[in-house]
Design a protein around this motif. Structure first.
Motif, short mmCIF file in Angstrom:
data_model
loop_
_atom_site.label_atom_id
_atom_site.label_comp_id
_atom_site.label_asym_id
_atom_site.label_seq_id
_atom_site.Cartn_x
_atom_site.Cartn_y
_atom_site.Cartn_z
N ALA A 265 35.58 31.50 42.74
CA ALA A 265 35.14 30.55 42.02
C ALA A 265 34.87 31.32 40.53
O ALA A 265 34.06 31.97 40.36
CB ALA A 265 33.81 30.16 42.47
N PRO A 266 36.06 31.02 39.79
CA PRO A 266 35.80 32.00 38.30
C PRO A 266 34.81 31.14 37.47
O PRO A 266 34.43 29.73 37.79
CB PRO A 266 37.23 31.70 37.75
N VAL A 267 33.94 31.75 36.74
CA VAL A 267 32.92 30.98 35.67
C VAL A 267 33.74 30.35 34.73
O VAL A 267 33.12 29.43 34.21
CB VAL A 267 31.78 31.99 35.62
N ALA A 268 34.97 30.59 34.36
CA ALA A 268 35.47 30.02 33.25
C ALA A 268 37.22 29.95 33.98
O ALA A 268 37.48 30.70 34.64
CB ALA A 268 35.96 30.98 31.99
N ARG A 269 37.65 28.80 33.27
CA ARG A 269 39.12 28.44 33.60
C ARG A 269 39.93 29.60 33.09
O ARG A 269 41.13 29.77 33.62
CB ARG A 269 39.55 27.11 32.93
N PHE A 270 39.60 30.51 32.08
CA PHE A 270 40.45 31.57 31.65
C PHE A 270 40.76 32.51 32.62
O PHE A 270 41.56 33.17 32.84
CB PHE A 270 39.64 32.07 30.25
N ASN A 271 39.61 32.74 33.49
CA ASN A 271 39.74 33.68 34.67
C ASN A 271 40.84 33.25 35.58
O ASN A 271 41.42 34.09 36.40
CB ASN A 271 38.63 33.95 35.36
N ALA A 272 40.99 31.79 35.83
CA ALA A 272 41.85 31.41 36.94
C ALA A 272 43.25 31.96 36.61
O ALA A 272 44.10 32.07 37.71
CB ALA A 272 41.46 29.84 36.80
#
Length: 507
Positions: A265-272
């Motif tokens: 579960a990334p806290v931001a879509r950027f991390n995904a």
């Protein structure tokens, strides 16, 4: 691995690294809000810390069953602090060392030196061998053995990058492995769900526990751990081969964690995007953004109100990743380029936050003095009255070089502050026009220009702050944050319970 229950099960075992409950802000604030916000869930907190002398910065809520401290440094034998200490050497130690440990060590080191040539399964098998030795108090014996050193030296000598590594750095790498693998000496007790707050070294004992107990492992990604480690290595004053080994070690640990995780579960879509590049299947990725309590962050003073000079406010650790240097240089640019503008006359920047890195804090203060900004840039230290600090300012500023989904940005906008920030991590998901402006990281002049543009709208700042707060209420409230985690935990708890029942009926 054998199944054993050493203590009553918590609903969730939450593993942290260098954060909760021993530091303030950031991931620690996330963990505290998560645990307090789910009072019907019991938690074990498995906290990896730098040394055993670290003091608590958060009062633990009643639903924390246990706090387990795991020190990496500050002790000669990790087993002295383990709740599972076993000091007796079992019969057949030398045989087990030769037959099990040495091949595992060679596989793990090879995975660090030649990551493209190694199957991840080999490194995972090595991890389980390390765990057996560590839990029996034998890791120091094994890693200090002459034969272990000979394996490390031989593998380094074979690699063109490491062939000329100086001796003390080769020895240091061996020592670092002992420290970084320390969590394996502290076995994670059984829990219904294992939750790592990062795909980091704190996840290693959870990988082992998942195999041991057949329970799910989920991971939250705040910043991208591997990316942030690379940024730190770039600043490390060590030889290139030494840094290359560490980058490969971090990559291996991250890939092991991702491979073992049932859900990320990334806290931001950027991390995904980073997670997919590092091998996480898209089906495993379920972003859960951070959330803020609207009652704790509200507008007590409209931005831009009053006759005083504009006040810029930053809430951030005094840390290289927050790149305070860029903010200071931006303030110099504001003075030198825009100093004669009436709306910027007397503008100040106040920075609230702890200073975990004394050397970096000193460099920030030196920079302020070098530019003659002592009356312009003020370091206010950490504060528990963050909403009050934000409302004392007119425009929030963030100059980070790396972020996940920053609480500080959500809090600032929730408190009605227009914001100027660097376009890193999930910042773009929070900071939008018209209430926010984004600039590239490490560009002080562009940060100064954006602050000047925002300052030119002084009469509009209050309305911009209201618009920003309304968007935070719609998308990033604490209730939404907790509902998403509750659903996530329920899903994986149910799957773990079903798996447990299936195994019990077939045993």
């Amino acid at each position: 691995m054998s199944r054993s229950r050493v203590a009553p099960m918590s609903d969730v075992l939450l593993a942290t690294e260098g954060t909760y409950p021993y530091t303030l802000g950031g991931v620690s604030a996330w963990a505290d809000r998560l645990i307090r916000g789910l009072p019907d869930r019991s938690f074990t907190v498995y906290a990896v810390v730098a040394n055993p002398g670290t003091g608590l910065r958060y009062e633990l809520p009643p639903n924390v069953d246990r706090l387990l401290m795991v020190p990496l440094w500050g002790t000669d034998r990790h087993e002295e602090f383990s709740w599972n200490a076993q000091f007796a050497r079992p019969f057949g130690l030398r045989r087990a060392f030769r037959r099990e440990f040495l091949p595992a060590y060679e596989a793990f080191v090879t995975a660090c030196l030649r990551p493209a040539e190694v199957k991840l399964a080999d490194a995972r098998e090595a991890l389980w061998v390390f765990a057996r030795f560590a839990e029996q108090g034998l890791m120091k014996y094994a890693l200090r053995h002459r034969a272990t050193w000979e394996v490390l030296r031989a593998r380094l000598a074979e690699h063109p990058v490491f062939r000329h590594l100086v001796l003390f750095e080769a020895v240091d790498l061996g020592k670092l492995l002992y420290r970084y693998l320390a969590p394996l000496a502290f076995p994670a007790p059984e829990a219904r769900v294992y939750h790592a707050s990062a795909a980091a070294f704190c996840s290693l004992p959870l990988i082992v526990a998942k195999e041991r107990y057949g329970r799910p492992l989920v991971i939250t990604e705040h910043g991208v751990y591997y990316r942030e480690r690379l940024l730190n290595l770039a600043r490390l004053n060590r030889a290139a081969p030494y840094r290359y080994f560490l980058s490969s070690l971090y990559s291996l640990v991250v890939r092991l964690a991702y491979d073992a995780a049932d859900s990320v579960a990334p806290v931001a879509r950027f991390n995904a995007k980073w997670e997919e590049r590092l091998g996480v299947p898209p089906a495993k990725i379920h972003p859960i953004p951070n959330g803020v309590d609207p009652s704790a962050f509200d507008i007590t003073r409209p931005a831009g109100s009053g006759e005083d000079p504009l006040r810029l406010v930053m809430v951030a650790r005094i840390d290289p990743l927050k790149d305070i240097h860029t903010a200071i240089r931006a303030m110099r640019s504001l003075r030198d380029v825009y100093g004669r503008r009436p709306d910027l006359e007397g503008v100040t920047l106040t920075i609230y936050g702890p200073a975990p890195d004394p050397a970096y804090e000193a460099s920030c203060r030196d920079l302020v003095r070098a530019y003659g900004l002592e009356s312009v840039v003020q370091f206010a230290g950490p504060t528990h009255e963050v909403n009050q600090a934000l409302n004392a300012g007119d425009i929030a500023v963030m100059s980070s070089s790396s972020e996940g989904f920053p609480y500080a940005a959500v809090e600032a906008v929730m408190a009605g502050r227009p914001i100027v920030a660097t376009d890193v991590g999930g910042m773009r998901e929070i900071v939008r026009e018209p209430y926010g402006m984004l600039v590239p990281p490490r560009r002080p002049r562009e940060l100064a220009d954006a602050i000047a543009r925002m300052a030119s709208k002084r009469a509009e700042l209050a309305e911009l702050g209201r618009l920003g707060r309304q968007r935070m209420l719609e998308e990033y409230s604490l209730d939404q944050f907790l509902a998403r985690y509750r659903s996530w935990y329920d899903e994986w708890t149910d799957k773990g319970d079903a798996n447990d029942e299936f195994n019990a009926s077939n045993s």
